[in-house]
Every structure is written in structure tokens, then in C-alpha cells.
Design a protein around this motif. Structure first.
Motif, PDB file in Angstrom:
ATOM      1  N   ARG A 128       0.823  -1.222   0.000  1.00 19.31           N
ATOM      2  CA  ARG A 128       0.000   0.000   0.000  1.00 19.31           C
ATOM      3  C   ARG A 128       0.855   1.269   0.000  1.00 19.31           C
ATOM      4  O   ARG A 128       0.358   2.366  -0.213  1.00 19.31           O
ATOM      5  CB  ARG A 128      -0.916   0.005   1.225  1.00 19.31           C
ATOM      6  N   LEU A 129       2.149   1.131   0.290  1.00 15.94           N
ATOM      7  CA  LEU A 129       3.026   2.303   0.324  1.00 15.94           C
ATOM      8  C   LEU A 129       3.308   2.784  -1.095  1.00 15.94           C
ATOM      9  O   LEU A 129       3.330   1.978  -2.029  1.00 15.94           O
ATOM     10  CB  LEU A 129       4.340   1.958   1.032  1.00 15.94           C
ATOM     11  N   ASN A 181       7.039  -8.165  -1.231  1.00 14.98           N
ATOM     12  CA  ASN A 181       7.447  -9.493  -0.769  1.00 14.98           C
ATOM     13  C   ASN A 181       8.904  -9.496  -0.318  1.00 14.98           C
ATOM     14  O   ASN A 181       9.245 -10.044   0.714  1.00 14.98           O
ATOM     15  CB  ASN A 181       7.293 -10.523  -1.905  1.00 14.98           C
ATOM     16  N   ARG A 182       9.743  -8.839  -1.122  1.00  8.27           N
ATOM     17  CA  ARG A 182      11.164  -8.812  -0.806  1.00  8.27           C
ATOM     18  C   ARG A 182      11.397  -8.124   0.541  1.00  8.27           C
ATOM     19  O   ARG A 182      12.175  -8.565   1.376  1.00  8.27           O
ATOM     20  CB  ARG A 182      11.924  -8.116  -1.931  1.00  8.27           C
ATOM     21  N   LEU A 183      10.691  -6.989   0.741  1.00 12.33           N
ATOM     22  CA  LEU A 183      10.843  -6.250   1.997  1.00 12.33           C
ATOM     23  C   LEU A 183      10.341  -7.063   3.185  1.00 12.33           C
ATOM     24  O   LEU A 183      10.948  -7.059   4.254  1.00 12.33           O
ATOM     25  CB  LEU A 183      10.094  -4.905   1.921  1.00 12.33           C
ATOM     26  N   ALA A 184       9.236  -7.770   2.983  1.00 10.53           N
ATOM     27  CA  ALA A 184       8.682  -8.589   4.071  1.00 10.53           C
ATOM     28  C   ALA A 184       9.688  -9.673   4.470  1.00 10.53           C
ATOM     29  O   ALA A 184       9.920  -9.901   5.661  1.00 10.53           O
ATOM     30  CB  ALA A 184       7.360  -9.216   3.633  1.00 10.53           C
ATOM     31  N   GLY A 235       5.556  -2.180  -5.406  1.00  9.70           N
ATOM     32  CA  GLY A 235       4.727  -3.191  -6.067  1.00  9.70           C
ATOM     33  C   GLY A 235       4.759  -4.492  -5.279  1.00  9.70           C
ATOM     34  O   GLY A 235       5.412  -4.577  -4.239  1.00  9.70           O
ATOM     35  N   GLU A 236       4.063  -5.499  -5.810  1.00 11.19           N
ATOM     36  CA  GLU A 236       3.944  -6.768  -5.079  1.00 11.19           C
ATOM     37  C   GLU A 236       5.299  -7.442  -4.844  1.00 11.19           C
ATOM     38  O   GLU A 236       5.609  -7.881  -3.738  1.00 11.19           O
ATOM     39  CB  GLU A 236       3.025  -7.717  -5.861  1.00 11.19           C
TER      40      GLU A 236
END
Ligand SMILES: [Zn+2]
Length: 216
Positions: free
Chosen positions: A17-18, A27-30, A22-23
């Protein structure tokens, strides 16, 4: 995505949402967060949790601060008689990053935008006028004392920014007339392309535009 554990998926969805994420990046950040030490994550979570409650508006300039008055207004080495009016806190940060300006600021938190039903009363224009009025009407030993040398209108060079600058300029002229005082009203000299955003301007461009500002 469906194969992710639920909490990781939730964090990824939130990050998505930031702005600009993108998706895949989310995912990478998570996954990156998952690899951080527990202590760092807790500290991060606590900071995020108190972001809203700890952040308030400076009562002098509407900049964001944790105290009543922001660090810029507390700084006695700055020239408090020169005020640069900006649309957003991010614009202020652009000036500060380049270390090109030693005056103080006033943050409007928006611009006049009739198409989106944002009028002068929806942003902090009246508060700015009140402040200028107060600073230029105080009397010392019966003599009028101007405590403002210059107000720099640093709205973005787009249609709404221009309309906002013109509106403020006209209202400031009324204040000058009413209080019988003189201070300069200037507008940045834009080497910036029309429609550009101050937030993304490099500091060299900003420095040029602040050095070449014109009386408005
Ligand atoms: Zn402030």
C-alpha cells in the motif's frame, strides 16, 4: 503469494500500500524484515505504533515535530526574519537536505486546488497571515517594529501552486498596508520546469532558484 504464511502475507500486503511499492518489492521487503533481529523489529514496530501520537504540528510554522516547537524554529543561528512558505513538509526537507537556506519556514499542508474542492480555508493560510500580522504589528517603545525582512513563496511551479502564491501575495500585501510595514515578498526563480515538484528537485536547482528569487 498464497503459499506465504499469513502474517508474512499481511505485512507484504501492507507494504504494497506504500507509494512506489509493487507486489514483488513488498514481498522482498517482508522477507527482509523476517531476517532482522527480533530486537530491531520490536523497536521498529514500537516506533511505527507511536508515529501518529508522537507527531504533531509545530505551533510556530506547522512543520512536523515531537515538541511544541520544531528544531528549526528553536535554532537561534537561523535568520527568523526570512520565512519561506512551502506546500508540504517534504518541500522543506528538500531545502534542508541541500543546506542552502538559513531562514525559517511556514508549511501550508496543501495548495489551493478548486478542482479538488480545496480552498484557502482548507490549508494553513489564515494561520500564516495571523502570524505575519502579529510579527509586524508589535510595538517597541511606541515605534512599529517589523520582525520580518522577507517572505519567500516557494509553492510548486504548477497551476495550483501559482494560484496559491498569488492569493497569499495579495493577502500579505493587505497585511503590509494595514500594519504600515515593509517586507519583501519574493517568488523562487524557477530554473525548475513548469509542473515540476520541489520534492524531487536536486539541491543545485533549488539553490539556483533561491538565489535568483524575484520580488513578487
Ligand atoms: Zn516550526
Amino acid at each position: 503469494m498464497n503459499t506465504l504464511p499469513n502474517n508474512l502475507k499481511q505485512i507484504s500486503l501492507f507494504l504494497e500500500r506504500l507509494p512506489g511499492i509493487g507486489e514483488k518489492t513488498a514481498n522482498r521487503l517482508a522477507f527482509y524484515l523476517l531476517r532482522l533481529p527480533e530486537r530491531d523489529l520490536k523497536e521498529f514496530a514500537e516506533t511505527i505504533g507511536s508515529l501518529k501520537s508522537k507527531t504533531k504540528l509545530c505551533r510556530v510554522c506547522m512543520n512536523l515535530t515531537e515538541d511544541e516547537i520544531c528544531s528549526i524554529d528553536k535554532d537561534t543561528s537561523r535568520d527568523h526574519e526570512i520565512i519561506t512558505v512551502v506546500e508540504e513538509v517534504l518541500d522543506l526537507l528538500s531545502f534542508e537536505t541541500g543546506n542552502i537556506y538559513k531562514g525559517v519556514y511556514y508549511v501550508l499542508h496543501g495548495k489551493i486546488d478548486p478542482l479538488n474542492h480545496i480552498g484557502p480555508e482548507d490549508i494553513y493560510i489564515q494561520q500564516l497571515l495571523d502570524r505575519v500580522s502579529e510579527l509586524t504589528s508589535s510595538r517597541v517603545n511606541g515605534l512599529k517594529k517589523t520582525r520580518i525582512k522577507e517572505i519567500i513563496l516557494a509553492m510548486n511551479p504548477d497551476m495550483e501552486g501559482e494560484a496559491t502564491a498569488m492569493y497569499i501575495r495579495d493577502r500579505l500585501k493587505e497585511v503590509k498596508k494595514h500594519n504600515g510595514v515593509y517586507f519583501k515578498i519574493t517568488r523562487l526563480a524557477y530554473g525548475l520546469p513548469i509542473g515540476a515538484s520541489l520534492e524531487y528537485a536536486d539541491y543545485m536547482t533549488l539553490q539556483k532558484s533561491i538565489e535568483g528569487r524575484n520580488e513578487y
